[in-house]
Write a protein that holds these residues in place. Structure first.
Motif, PDB file in Angstrom:
ATOM      1  N   PHE A 114      16.895   6.891  11.809  1.00 17.60           N
ATOM      2  CA  PHE A 114      16.493   8.269  12.129  1.00 17.60           C
ATOM      3  C   PHE A 114      15.934   8.320  13.557  1.00 17.60           C
ATOM      4  O   PHE A 114      16.294   9.189  14.354  1.00 17.60           O
ATOM      5  CB  PHE A 114      15.411   8.765  11.151  1.00 17.60           C
ATOM      6  N   ASP A 115      15.052   7.378  13.876  1.00 11.76           N
ATOM      7  CA  ASP A 115      14.390   7.410  15.190  1.00 11.76           C
ATOM      8  C   ASP A 115      15.380   7.185  16.335  1.00 11.76           C
ATOM      9  O   ASP A 115      15.310   7.851  17.363  1.00 11.76           O
ATOM     10  CB  ASP A 115      13.267   6.354  15.232  1.00 11.76           C
ATOM     11  N   LYS A 116      16.323   6.236  16.138  1.00 10.32           N
ATOM     12  CA  LYS A 116      17.266   5.926  17.213  1.00 10.32           C
ATOM     13  C   LYS A 116      18.248   7.077  17.447  1.00 10.32           C
ATOM     14  O   LYS A 116      18.574   7.410  18.593  1.00 10.32           O
ATOM     15  CB  LYS A 116      18.041   4.639  16.888  1.00 10.32           C
TER      16      LYS A 116
ATOM     17  N   SER B 150      10.583   3.253   5.308  1.00 15.39           N
ATOM     18  CA  SER B 150       9.692   3.501   6.451  1.00 15.39           C
ATOM     19  C   SER B 150      10.405   3.153   7.749  1.00 15.39           C
ATOM     20  O   SER B 150      11.609   2.917   7.760  1.00 15.39           O
ATOM     21  CB  SER B 150       8.418   2.671   6.291  1.00 15.39           C
ATOM     22  N   GLY B 151       9.624   3.099   8.823  1.00 16.27           N
ATOM     23  CA  GLY B 151      10.216   2.779  10.124  1.00 16.27           C
ATOM     24  C   GLY B 151      10.687   1.337  10.199  1.00 16.27           C
ATOM     25  O   GLY B 151      11.596   1.014  10.956  1.00 16.27           O
ATOM     26  N   GLY B 152      10.098   0.465   9.407  1.00 19.58           N
ATOM     27  CA  GLY B 152      10.451  -0.953   9.484  1.00 19.58           C
ATOM     28  C   GLY B 152      11.073  -1.512   8.223  1.00 19.58           C
ATOM     29  O   GLY B 152      11.550  -2.651   8.227  1.00 19.58           O
TER      30      GLY B 152
ATOM     31  N   ILE C 273      14.746  15.280  12.947  1.00 19.50           N
ATOM     32  CA  ILE C 273      16.054  15.371  12.277  1.00 19.50           C
ATOM     33  C   ILE C 273      15.942  16.191  10.998  1.00 19.50           C
ATOM     34  O   ILE C 273      16.799  17.025  10.691  1.00 19.50           O
ATOM     35  CB  ILE C 273      16.614  13.953  12.003  1.00 19.50           C
ATOM     36  N   ASP C 274      14.868  15.959  10.256  1.00 24.21           N
ATOM     37  CA  ASP C 274      14.640  16.719   9.017  1.00 24.21           C
ATOM     38  C   ASP C 274      14.628  18.227   9.330  1.00 24.21           C
ATOM     39  O   ASP C 274      15.303  19.035   8.669  1.00 24.21           O
ATOM     40  CB  ASP C 274      13.291  16.275   8.419  1.00 24.21           C
ATOM     41  N   ASN C 275      13.913  18.616  10.376  1.00 26.05           N
ATOM     42  CA  ASN C 275      13.805  20.039  10.722  1.00 26.05           C
ATOM     43  C   ASN C 275      15.121  20.604  11.253  1.00 26.05           C
ATOM     44  O   ASN C 275      15.552  21.684  10.840  1.00 26.05           O
ATOM     45  CB  ASN C 275      12.701  20.251  11.764  1.00 26.05           C
TER      46      ASN C 275
ATOM     47  N   GLY D 117      11.264  10.912  15.532  1.00 26.74           N
ATOM     48  CA  GLY D 117      12.648  11.238  15.215  1.00 26.74           C
ATOM     49  C   GLY D 117      12.890  11.745  13.804  1.00 26.74           C
ATOM     50  O   GLY D 117      13.671  12.680  13.606  1.00 26.74           O
ATOM     51  N   GLY D 118      12.249  11.131  12.815  1.00 25.27           N
ATOM     52  CA  GLY D 118      12.509  11.486  11.420  1.00 25.27           C
ATOM     53  C   GLY D 118      12.208  12.944  11.140  1.00 25.27           C
ATOM     54  O   GLY D 118      13.024  13.666  10.555  1.00 25.27           O
ATOM     55  N   VAL D 119      11.062  13.386  11.581  1.00 21.74           N
ATOM     56  CA  VAL D 119      10.657  14.782  11.346  1.00 21.74           C
ATOM     57  C   VAL D 119      11.599  15.720  12.095  1.00 21.74           C
ATOM     58  O   VAL D 119      12.006  16.765  11.565  1.00 21.74           O
ATOM     59  CB  VAL D 119       9.206  15.019  11.833  1.00 21.74           C
TER      60      VAL D 119
ATOM     61  N   GLY E 274       6.269   5.461   1.922  1.00 26.70           N
ATOM     62  CA  GLY E 274       6.643   5.227   3.322  1.00 26.70           C
ATOM     63  C   GLY E 274       6.991   6.528   4.013  1.00 26.70           C
ATOM     64  O   GLY E 274       7.235   7.555   3.362  1.00 26.70           O
ATOM     65  N   GLY E 275       7.012   6.488   5.343  1.00 29.54           N
ATOM     66  CA  GLY E 275       7.207   7.694   6.139  1.00 29.54           C
ATOM     67  C   GLY E 275       8.442   8.501   5.782  1.00 29.54           C
ATOM     68  O   GLY E 275       8.402   9.735   5.744  1.00 29.54           O
ATOM     69  N   VAL E 276       9.550   7.825   5.466  1.00 28.61           N
ATOM     70  CA  VAL E 276      10.800   8.549   5.170  1.00 28.61           C
ATOM     71  C   VAL E 276      10.724   9.242   3.797  1.00 28.61           C
ATOM     72  O   VAL E 276      11.507  10.144   3.510  1.00 28.61           O
ATOM     73  CB  VAL E 276      12.025   7.609   5.299  1.00 28.61           C
TER      74      VAL E 276
ATOM     75  N   ALA F 149       0.842  -1.205   0.000  1.00 26.83           N
ATOM     76  CA  ALA F 149       0.000   0.000   0.000  1.00 26.83           C
ATOM     77  C   ALA F 149       0.878   1.258   0.000  1.00 26.83           C
ATOM     78  O   ALA F 149       0.587   2.220  -0.717  1.00 26.83           O
ATOM     79  CB  ALA F 149      -0.932  -0.017   1.202  1.00 26.83           C
ATOM     80  N   HIS F 150       1.960   1.258   0.764  1.00 29.28           N
ATOM     81  CA  HIS F 150       2.881   2.406   0.731  1.00 29.28           C
ATOM     82  C   HIS F 150       3.426   2.598  -0.684  1.00 29.28           C
ATOM     83  O   HIS F 150       3.580   3.724  -1.159  1.00 29.28           O
ATOM     84  CB  HIS F 150       4.061   2.178   1.673  1.00 29.28           C
ATOM     85  N   LEU F 151       3.739   1.494  -1.350  1.00 29.11           N
ATOM     86  CA  LEU F 151       4.274   1.585  -2.717  1.00 29.11           C
ATOM     87  C   LEU F 151       3.212   2.060  -3.695  1.00 29.11           C
ATOM     88  O   LEU F 151       3.514   2.597  -4.751  1.00 29.11           O
ATOM     89  CB  LEU F 151       4.811   0.219  -3.169  1.00 29.11           C
TER      90      LEU F 151
END
Ligand code: KG4
Ligand code: ZN
Length: 337
Positions: free
Chosen positions: A165-167, A135-137, A182-184, A178-180, A270-272, A114-116
């Motif tokens: 990114f999250d870690k 994505s996260g996984g 770091i992006d900011n 975390g991803g957002v 995906g989220g990233v 679905a992400h794809l």
């Protein structure tokens, strides 16, 4: 055909109504971010309990916002794999019960597929195209041959990019998610303040594979052991330097995959795929038609589930009421190359 899509694989409780696979009539995403923030990560037990509390209202609101009633729905599509088991079970059981009550078909959907598919709702590409799922996984480079057929040619051999990114963000207390964060932060940092290592994989075995655990560990250790007194010590610089390397490594593999397969169409998801640097780099790919989802379709949402569900429905592929939930799927392991 009107499909109602339900997504509860992680921490977003979402329902959307989509007509003919791409016309979004409503999209409700109830995010649990605030409730998981004190723990700096998703607490699975808490996530599933919140889905139980919220799902009825989320579905009702989605139907109302579409200006429809439940009688107008032709089928229900729901995420049944992969994800957090407790969270998945809530959506799976709710969806099957609703479909049974309405006497309409239901379809279990693979969240990764679905992400794809998400970008195809706004920018359809002809098959086959390269798929980049970040994505996260998952971190997957694949050839998407049809709505249902995906040939994985490269994947992470350890951590997913979103996990890295999250870690990193968690270790440096940069913010959650975390991803957002770091992006900011990266927008205010010097991306060459630290030269973090990439990954050197055996090309014969791992042609399009990638590894993030070394980079993640190097960035984390930078704080604990090797804080460089000559560098300007700031979270902004750490974030920017990490992001440059993480996205750079990914783009290198993407460019190699384009060259090797000579497929000049690529869909990201995906989220990233919401990451601003990745979007910029993808846009700048020469002679490649690139489709990535708008921001609201990057992270978890019911619209991509309903959208993909439509294609199964018109091909008469539906699920029985004995359909199960699966925390992991084998389909996204590498199959060739
Ligand atoms: O697709 P998604 O919502 O859930 C999964 O299926 O995993 O992706 C979540 C991941 C998280 O790791 C989050 O930090 C990352 O997507 N993410 C980002 C950005 N927005 C979300 N990573 C980098 N930059 C972003 N702007
Ligand atoms: Zn997802």
């Amino acid at each position: 055909m009107i499909v109602l899509g339900i997504e509860t694989s992680c921490d977003e409780c979402s329902c959307s109504i989509v007509e003919n696979g791409n016309r979004i009539l409503s999209s409700v995403v109830a995010t649990q971010i605030e409730l998981h923030t004190p723990y700096l990560g998703v607490v699975p037990e808490l996530a599933s309990r919140l889905h139980i509390q919220w799902i009825d209202q989320v579905v009702k609101r989605s139907v109302k916002e579409a200006g429809l009633t439940l009688k107008d729905i032709d089928a229900i599509a729901y995420t049944n794999r992969p994800g957090l088991m407790g969270s998945l079970l809530v959506g799976v059981n709710f969806s099957k019960a609703l479909a049974y009550g309405l006497n309409i078909p239901s379809i279990g959907i693979d969240h990764i597929r679905a992400h794809l598919y998400a970008s195809q709702m706004e920018h359809p590409l002809e098959y086959p195209y390269l798929g980049l799922l970040v994505s996260g996984g998952h971190t997957v480079i694949c050839i998407v041959e049809s709505y249902d057929k995906v040939n994985v040619i490269g994947t992470t051999i350890d951590d997913a990019i979103g996990e890295a990114f999250d870690k990193v963000a968690k270790h440096y207390d940069m913010g959650y998610p975390g991803g957002v964060a770091i992006d900011n932060l990266s927008k205010k940092g010097n991306d060459k303040a630290y030269l973090f290592p990439g990954a050197k994989l055996n090309k014969k075995v791992h042609m399009f594979d990638i590894s993030y655990s070394g980079l993640k560990t190097a960035v984390i250790n930078q704080k604990d052991k090797f804080w460089d007194k000559f560098s300007e010590q700031s979270n902004e610089n750490i974030a920017a330097s990490f992001q440059r390397q993480a996205i750079g490594m990914l783009m290198k593999k993407v460019e190699e995959a384009i060259k090797y397969t000579n497929i000049r169409k690529l869909a990201a998801g995906g989220g990233v795929a919401a990451n601003s640097l990745l979007r910029e780099k993808l846009k700048n790919l020469k002679h490649v038609e690139v489709a990535f989802p708008s921001m609201k379709l990057c992270t978890d949402n019911g619209a991509m589930i309903a959208g993909l569900g439509y294609h199964y429905l018109v091909n008469n592929v539906t699920s029985g009421l004995d359909e199960n939930a699966y925390a992991r799927v084998k389909a996204f392991k590498k199959s060739s190359f």
